[in-house]
Design a protein around this motif. Sequence first.
Motif, PDB file in Angstrom:
ATOM      1  N   ASP A   1       0.815  -1.225   0.000  1.00 31.01           N
ATOM      2  CA  ASP A   1       0.000   0.000   0.000  1.00 31.01           C
ATOM      3  C   ASP A   1       0.843   1.267   0.000  1.00 31.01           C
ATOM      4  O   ASP A   1       0.389   2.325   0.441  1.00 31.01           O
ATOM      5  N   VAL A   2       2.077   1.155  -0.501  1.00 30.20           N
ATOM      6  CA  VAL A   2       2.910   2.355  -0.635  1.00 30.20           C
ATOM      7  C   VAL A   2       3.456   2.516  -2.047  1.00 30.20           C
ATOM      8  O   VAL A   2       4.073   3.531  -2.363  1.00 30.20           O
ATOM      9  N   LEU A   3       3.233   1.527  -2.898  1.00 31.41           N
ATOM     10  CA  LEU A   3       3.792   1.569  -4.248  1.00 31.41           C
ATOM     11  C   LEU A   3       2.708   1.933  -5.250  1.00 31.41           C
ATOM     12  O   LEU A   3       1.601   1.382  -5.206  1.00 31.41           O
ATOM     13  N   ALA A  51       8.058   1.372   6.880  1.00 34.83           N
ATOM     14  CA  ALA A  51       7.109   2.109   7.716  1.00 34.83           C
ATOM     15  C   ALA A  51       7.800   3.157   8.552  1.00 34.83           C
ATOM     16  O   ALA A  51       7.230   4.209   8.858  1.00 34.83           O
ATOM     17  N   ALA A  52       9.038   2.891   8.953  1.00 36.97           N
ATOM     18  CA  ALA A  52       9.728   3.768   9.896  1.00 36.97           C
ATOM     19  C   ALA A  52      10.432   4.938   9.232  1.00 36.97           C
ATOM     20  O   ALA A  52      11.135   5.693   9.905  1.00 36.97           O
ATOM     21  N   GLN A  53      10.283   5.114   7.926  1.00 39.67           N
ATOM     22  CA  GLN A  53      10.927   6.233   7.240  1.00 39.67           C
ATOM     23  C   GLN A  53      10.076   7.488   7.419  1.00 39.67           C
ATOM     24  O   GLN A  53       9.054   7.654   6.779  1.00 39.67           O
ATOM     25  N   ARG A  54      10.497   8.328   8.363  1.00 41.03           N
ATOM     26  CA  ARG A  54       9.764   9.557   8.645  1.00 41.03           C
ATOM     27  C   ARG A  54      10.720  10.746   8.560  1.00 41.03           C
ATOM     28  O   ARG A  54      11.931  10.588   8.696  1.00 41.03           O
ATOM     29  N   PRO A  55      10.196  11.953   8.386  1.00 37.98           N
ATOM     30  CA  PRO A  55      11.084  13.121   8.302  1.00 37.98           C
ATOM     31  C   PRO A  55      11.682  13.461   9.656  1.00 37.98           C
ATOM     32  O   PRO A  55      11.006  13.435  10.672  1.00 37.98           O
ATOM     33  N   GLU A  56      12.956  13.782   9.664  1.00 36.41           N
ATOM     34  CA  GLU A  56      13.632  14.245  10.878  1.00 36.41           C
ATOM     35  C   GLU A  56      14.678  15.270  10.488  1.00 36.41           C
ATOM     36  O   GLU A  56      15.441  15.058   9.551  1.00 36.41           O
ATOM     37  N   ILE A  90       4.621   7.953   5.669  1.00 31.74           N
ATOM     38  CA  ILE A  90       4.057   9.250   5.306  1.00 31.74           C
ATOM     39  C   ILE A  90       4.610   9.761   3.983  1.00 31.74           C
ATOM     40  O   ILE A  90       4.070  10.686   3.385  1.00 31.74           O
ATOM     41  N   GLY A  91       5.668   9.168   3.482  1.00 32.32           N
ATOM     42  CA  GLY A  91       6.252   9.624   2.229  1.00 32.32           C
ATOM     43  C   GLY A  91       5.378   9.386   1.016  1.00 32.32           C
ATOM     44  O   GLY A  91       5.586  10.000  -0.032  1.00 32.32           O
ATOM     45  N   GLN A  92       4.361   8.493   1.152  1.00 33.23           N
ATOM     46  CA  GLN A  92       3.488   8.179   0.024  1.00 33.23           C
ATOM     47  C   GLN A  92       2.043   8.142   0.500  1.00 33.23           C
ATOM     48  O   GLN A  92       1.757   7.801   1.643  1.00 33.23           O
ATOM     49  N   ASN A 141      -1.933   6.530  -0.102  1.00 36.14           N
ATOM     50  CA  ASN A 141      -2.377   5.141  -0.200  1.00 36.14           C
ATOM     51  C   ASN A 141      -2.213   4.573  -1.602  1.00 36.14           C
ATOM     52  O   ASN A 141      -2.235   3.348  -1.776  1.00 36.14           O
ATOM     53  N   HIS A 142      -2.069   5.438  -2.602  1.00 36.66           N
ATOM     54  CA  HIS A 142      -1.934   5.000  -3.991  1.00 36.66           C
ATOM     55  C   HIS A 142      -0.483   4.994  -4.454  1.00 36.66           C
ATOM     56  O   HIS A 142      -0.205   4.711  -5.616  1.00 36.66           O
ATOM     57  N   GLY A 143       0.430   5.329  -3.553  1.00 33.31           N
ATOM     58  CA  GLY A 143       1.843   5.295  -3.892  1.00 33.31           C
ATOM     59  C   GLY A 143       2.405   6.601  -4.417  1.00 33.31           C
ATOM     60  O   GLY A 143       3.574   6.668  -4.783  1.00 33.31           O
ATOM     61  N   ARG A 144       1.590   7.676  -4.459  1.00 31.28           N
ATOM     62  CA  ARG A 144       2.093   8.960  -4.915  1.00 31.28           C
ATOM     63  C   ARG A 144       2.865   9.643  -3.789  1.00 31.28           C
ATOM     64  O   ARG A 144       2.521   9.498  -2.619  1.00 31.28           O
ATOM     65  N   PRO A 145       3.888  10.434  -4.098  1.00 31.50           N
ATOM     66  CA  PRO A 145       4.616  11.149  -3.042  1.00 31.50           C
ATOM     67  C   PRO A 145       3.727  12.176  -2.367  1.00 31.50           C
ATOM     68  O   PRO A 145       2.858  12.785  -3.008  1.00 31.50           O
ATOM     69  N   THR A 146       3.939  12.368  -1.079  1.00 31.17           N
ATOM     70  CA  THR A 146       3.133  13.339  -0.328  1.00 31.17           C
ATOM     71  C   THR A 146       3.862  14.663  -0.136  1.00 31.17           C
ATOM     72  O   THR A 146       3.219  15.688   0.091  1.00 31.17           O
ATOM     73  N   TRP A 147       5.209  14.664  -0.180  1.00 28.92           N
ATOM     74  CA  TRP A 147       5.954  15.899   0.023  1.00 28.92           C
ATOM     75  C   TRP A 147       7.309  15.827  -0.651  1.00 28.92           C
ATOM     76  O   TRP A 147       7.836  14.740  -0.883  1.00 28.92           O
TER      77      TRP A 147
END
Length: 609
Positions: A277-279, A330-335, A583-585, A587-593
């Motif tokens: 659910d991220v690709l 899952a653990a790839q978040r912005p920092e 959060i990088g994608q 539900n359809h796999g598109r980038p969010t930011w």
Amino acid sequence: MRIQALPTQLVNQIAAGEVVERPASVVKELVENCFDAGASQIHLDIEQGGLRQIRIRDNGCGIFKEDLGLALSRHATSKISSLADLEQVLSMGFRGEALPSISSVARLSLISRTADAACAWKVSADGSETELDPQPDPHPPGTTVDVRDLFYNTPARRKFLKTEKTEFAHIEALIQKLALSRFDVGFVLQHNQKEVLNFKPAADDAARLKRVAGVCGPQFVENAVTIDFSASGLELSGWVGLPTFSRSQPDMQFFYVNGRLIKDRLVAHAIKQAYQDVLYHGRHPVFVLYLNLDPALVDVNAHPAKLEVRFREGRMVHDFLFQALHRSLAAQRPEAAGPELKIVDFAEPAQVQTLLPLDHPGESQPPRSANLSSYAPRPASAVFGKAAVNEQINRYSQLYSTPVPEPQQPSPAGAIPPLGYALAHIHNIYILAETAQGVILVDAHAAHERITYERLKLQYQQHSLVSQPLLLPIRLSVSVAEAELAEQEQAFFTELGFEVNRAGPETLVLRATPAILAKTDVDQLLRDMLADMLTLGFSHKAQEKINAVLAGMACHAAVRAKRKLSIEEMNALLRDMEQTERIGQCNHGRPTWVALSHQDLDRFFMRGQ
């Protein structure tokens, strides 16, 4: 006709049909022999795509003069001597068929010298395995195998080969794959006297990444997550591409088991599940992964060309791979760390929620049990019914319609959140925010969609699966094997919310389904689950369907594009993004930011140039 023994050369040519498909097959067998000889440098000279000549030289341990004849005879090897050895194979080759099979369809010469020998010795073979007469040769320590005129005596096989360019492309791709399996070995590949590849031995992490970039491209390295995961005697390491870095074809996927390049349906399924659910739909992930385990737990003797393996604990391996990749992604978040905004893994394993819970939540080790029912979601005291789902959606859809006070300046300590503070809502779609390293642009709908989806999944996992009886039972015609499996694993289906009974040798009756799947094609879903279980030993089809329904709910509940957001609402969204998995994608796999650093902005305006 009477039963008769086949001539030796015909036997070898039959074996060649299994081992030698094209020139690249010859290269694979010979290079793997170089690995087993302990070579640190391999030089390959190819002429006319491998049809005219394949010459491979290594600096390995060499072959004793007395063993050269055996090396060219069938089922003769230095790598195994008993059944116990076969069950613990760590060498690349062990069948003892490659050299005689190759010599039966080509003109082959073998030159080898051990470290303490006065000179090298050379033999030539034609697949007949007749008495060979070694001749001295001024060859340095190591081995050279020279294969000429491939398929010269089997013209029908030669007709199936492609053009010189195509055949060499297969060889080049193979050497790239093999180069990723052994970083300690140097490779030089030449075609028609022109150097094509030159990989030097890679002794440290920087050199290894350089080789990976040479095969997969520098963009992969820039968009890769490092994997280092171990549990239950299994170890997984390597690199996987972020979901936003993908391919239209599965042409950049490298998976190695104990150093052996393989293609395995169970492995492919586990990786696909981790990216489910991220690709972006229709895209394929990029990865270079290394699985190490006890050689007794994997059968490498399942395929003549050794391209496939068989795992003794297939379910355990599958869930281990899924958990390792799922948690890492899952653990790839912005920092905010270092000179520029980056994605890092800072979540503890126990904090990461999974789509397929283990028997013991919070533990990193997947259970060894092969019992299918033990992997079903665990019931809880509360019931998450339709009303609760609607209430949850309504609550999340209103989350950002109510102003939430957010500080607009850094805290007294001077800390700036990883995604910074909102400045504007551009075209009522994109949030512009200022960070310590530059600026970011956020697709508000896509980000809110992911946040809502993750919360719905978490909420759903904390409750039991509600079963809904069907008004009219559904009768399904299935095979005897599928009917027996459904009867055997009835408890597993019950825990998932299905009530399915066997009504005949080839008939099942479906009386109830998970309530959340009431509007889906449940009879086809049940058929797919049974097919998976017969093939793989398990099925995640029901969980995939549930996630798809939750994703649809999240999409409808997410803040709509063109809806103007206040500064407070945008900051509230940014803070939630910093706490949300994947959060990088959306539900359809598109980038969010996306992020633009100070250096990027300076480069746009040619500042400092």
